[in-house]
Write a protein that holds these residues in place. Sequence first.
Motif, PDB file in Angstrom:
ATOM      1  N   LYS A  42       0.870  -1.164   0.069  1.00  0.00           N
ATOM      2  CA  LYS A  42       0.215  -0.075   0.004  1.00  0.00           C
ATOM      3  C   LYS A  42       0.864   1.295  -0.032  1.00  0.00           C
ATOM      4  O   LYS A  42       2.040   1.281   0.486  1.00  0.00           O
ATOM      5  N   ARG A  43       0.340   2.368  -0.703  1.00  0.00           N
ATOM      6  CA  ARG A  43       1.134   3.666  -0.812  1.00  0.00           C
ATOM      7  C   ARG A  43      -0.072   4.521  -0.735  1.00  0.00           C
ATOM      8  O   ARG A  43      -0.905   4.561  -1.716  1.00  0.00           O
ATOM      9  N   ASP A  44      -0.003   5.427   0.309  1.00  0.00           N
ATOM     10  CA  ASP A  44      -1.160   6.499   0.503  1.00  0.00           C
ATOM     11  C   ASP A  44      -2.421   6.014   0.520  1.00  0.00           C
ATOM     12  O   ASP A  44      -3.407   6.395  -0.046  1.00  0.00           O
ATOM     13  N   GLY A  45      -2.509   4.566   1.081  1.00  0.00           N
ATOM     14  CA  GLY A  45      -3.866   4.132   1.050  1.00  0.00           C
ATOM     15  C   GLY A  45      -4.369   3.409   0.095  1.00  0.00           C
ATOM     16  O   GLY A  45      -5.446   2.768   0.098  1.00  0.00           O
ATOM     17  N   GLU A  46      -3.551   3.118  -1.027  1.00  0.00           N
ATOM     18  CA  GLU A  46      -3.922   2.801  -2.256  1.00  0.00           C
ATOM     19  C   GLU A  46      -3.229   1.496  -2.526  1.00  0.00           C
ATOM     20  O   GLU A  46      -1.836   1.274  -2.311  1.00  0.00           O
TER      21      GLU A  46
END
Length: 147
Positions: A42-46
Amino acid sequence: MITVGWRELVNLPDLGLKGVPAKIDSGARTSSLHGIVLDEFKRDGEKFVRFEVFFPGTKVMQVCEAVHVDVRGITSSNGETQLRYVIKTPLQIGELSFRAEISLADRSDMKFPMLIGRSALRRRFLVDSGNSWLQSSGREPVKGHKP
């Protein structure tokens, strides 16, 4: 609409991939790219997926990252249903660029590292199965179905 041949060179600019040999297959629903999934994160919630691409013939080998849209059951050409990661990324065929859903699969035993399915073709392209490289910059169009 733009006419494509049964095979074209395509670009996946956000993945850093240019001139990817692709078979145009209106019988397949989903487009597919030869990619071996390395991990999911996950990166920035994505949700993202990291995968490796290697195209034998082109000597291209690199690690790519893309937003991971889904994991779906996709029926392969041999009739088996496989769970595959699906990414959404810009795809360029000729001068036209658009976002496409692409499944990641082991296509090492296939002649082309990428397959463009009818979902990507719909309302954008007509397929001339008797020609090749109609939208491939740097390639002479070829008449006839010669592999």
